[in-house]
Motif scaffolding. Sequence first.
Motif, PDB file in Angstrom:
ATOM      1  N   ASN A  35      31.366  36.025  27.994  1.00 27.32           N
ATOM      2  CA  ASN A  35      31.729  37.009  26.972  1.00 27.32           C
ATOM      3  C   ASN A  35      30.665  38.097  26.907  1.00 27.32           C
ATOM      4  O   ASN A  35      29.816  38.102  26.016  1.00 27.32           O
TER       5      ASN A  35
ATOM      6  N   SER B 196      35.235  26.114  25.671  1.00 31.63           N
ATOM      7  CA  SER B 196      36.298  27.083  25.417  1.00 31.63           C
ATOM      8  C   SER B 196      35.880  28.455  25.918  1.00 31.63           C
ATOM      9  O   SER B 196      35.120  29.158  25.264  1.00 31.63           O
TER      10      SER B 196
ATOM     11  N   TRP C 191      37.321  31.367  26.204  1.00 31.34           N
ATOM     12  CA  TRP C 191      37.714  32.627  25.598  1.00 31.34           C
ATOM     13  C   TRP C 191      37.535  32.660  24.082  1.00 31.34           C
ATOM     14  O   TRP C 191      37.991  33.584  23.431  1.00 31.34           O
ATOM     15  N   LEU C 192      36.893  31.671  23.496  1.00 31.42           N
ATOM     16  CA  LEU C 192      36.846  31.565  22.046  1.00 31.42           C
ATOM     17  C   LEU C 192      36.241  32.795  21.379  1.00 31.42           C
ATOM     18  O   LEU C 192      36.704  33.238  20.334  1.00 31.42           O
TER      19      LEU C 192
ATOM     20  N   SER D  69      35.981  35.761  22.919  1.00 33.27           N
ATOM     21  CA  SER D  69      36.330  36.959  23.691  1.00 33.27           C
ATOM     22  C   SER D  69      37.064  37.986  22.856  1.00 33.27           C
ATOM     23  O   SER D  69      36.771  39.176  22.922  1.00 33.27           O
ATOM     24  N   THR D  70      38.036  37.546  22.052  1.00 29.08           N
ATOM     25  CA  THR D  70      38.798  38.473  21.217  1.00 29.08           C
ATOM     26  C   THR D  70      39.157  37.801  19.904  1.00 29.08           C
ATOM     27  O   THR D  70      39.189  36.570  19.808  1.00 29.08           O
TER      28      THR D  70
ATOM     29  N   ALA E   7      42.219  35.567  20.372  1.00 28.56           N
ATOM     30  CA  ALA E   7      41.973  34.221  20.876  1.00 28.56           C
ATOM     31  C   ALA E   7      41.581  33.281  19.744  1.00 28.56           C
ATOM     32  O   ALA E   7      42.047  32.140  19.671  1.00 28.56           O
TER      33      ALA E   7
ATOM     34  N   THR F  22      43.036  28.207  22.916  1.00 31.91           N
ATOM     35  CA  THR F  22      43.242  29.646  22.780  1.00 31.91           C
ATOM     36  C   THR F  22      44.541  30.070  23.455  1.00 31.91           C
ATOM     37  O   THR F  22      44.794  31.262  23.647  1.00 31.91           O
ATOM     38  N   GLN F  23      45.381  29.080  23.824  1.00 27.18           N
ATOM     39  CA  GLN F  23      46.729  29.363  24.290  1.00 27.18           C
ATOM     40  C   GLN F  23      47.622  29.684  23.092  1.00 27.18           C
ATOM     41  O   GLN F  23      47.345  29.264  21.974  1.00 27.18           O
TER      42      GLN F  23
END
Length: 377
Positions: free
Chosen positions: A135, A171, A173-174, A176-177, A180, A213-214
């Motif tokens: 990230n 995780s 992408w936790l 990332s955005t 998410a 994060t799906q």
Amino acid sequence: MMYLRCHVGRELFSVCHFRSHVFYSTATKLSPVDEPTSAKRTEFVDYLINTLGFSKESAISSSSKVRRLNTTRNCDSAVRILKNCGFDNAQIKDIVAWVPKVLLYRANETLEPKIKVFLELGLSRPDLIGLLKRNPSLFELGLHSRIIPTIDYLRIVLGTDEKVVETINRSRWLFSTSVALKMFSDNVTLLQSYGFSNEQIGKFVHRNAMHFTQPPDWLTGKLNWIEGKVGVSRDSNEFFRCFHAIASSSITGMEKKMEVYKSFGFSDTELSSLFKNQPYCFALSEDTIRNKLSFFMNELGYTPSYLVTCPSLFSLSLEKRVKPRNKVLEILKERMLVESKSLITLVNYPELRFQDFLRRFEDKIPSLYETYISSMR
């Protein structure tokens, strides 16, 4: 000063205010800057080479990751803060190579507080470097609007800082955005709606963090397939273990694997039992399933009902474990040296124990061990 506020005692259902605040907050912005001048970029490249030991090529490459560059006045302060936080020269160079913008943040106001939050939580310095690599905009997130609330939310769900650290590391992408993180929270809420306890949810999230994060529809599909298609009750101890085994497979892929089992004569009831006993059976590829069933059923004569009682056979390598030990068993039976030993018993022996078993027959079959070793090649 401690930056983390512990809310472990809260219930999972008390996070609505947090969600509305954190998921739509804006990140901390760098001060507006003009388009970079060639002189400032050259100055930055020289700094990377002369102060941090970059090669000219790597310095130019790292510099190109910074879109706007009109000052280098924060570089010395940023390096000093990184050293004060315990990063050695090699680690600082690694950080800057991936995220050169870190040298441009205001050291005391932006960089130091955010680093300390993660270190005080329990992330190791290599962990934090890995998190930054995943990230790169991590330090642009608001400290009090995103980073601390996210950590506090994870504490509520997971219960301990140690599990929070492990979940952050698992995780990708936790951070990332905000989308998410919202998906993460929505999936926790989804599990609540299925009737799972806070303790069950905490364990489930901890083990399967990379999948949380799906989109919730993805999780719903998996949960419904396990319960409705395969017949594993959400109340059973095997439910979450089954999810973990198939989390990386699509529903379409799972249906195709079930058809392979059915083509070898497995009934729906036998498939359900097999899945409960050894979910890994459905994590295998279609070709692997077909090869194993062909050997077990066509060559050894095993039936589906027997294989359901021996699920460990599916988790063992056919070429390096099952077939070599079956060859040994065939030789011993031909010589009438064993009667009661079965293949399932021998394949479950650890390697050293199996070699001890072979030594019992050294006098009568001196070449047995060599035969076994050569059959694994």
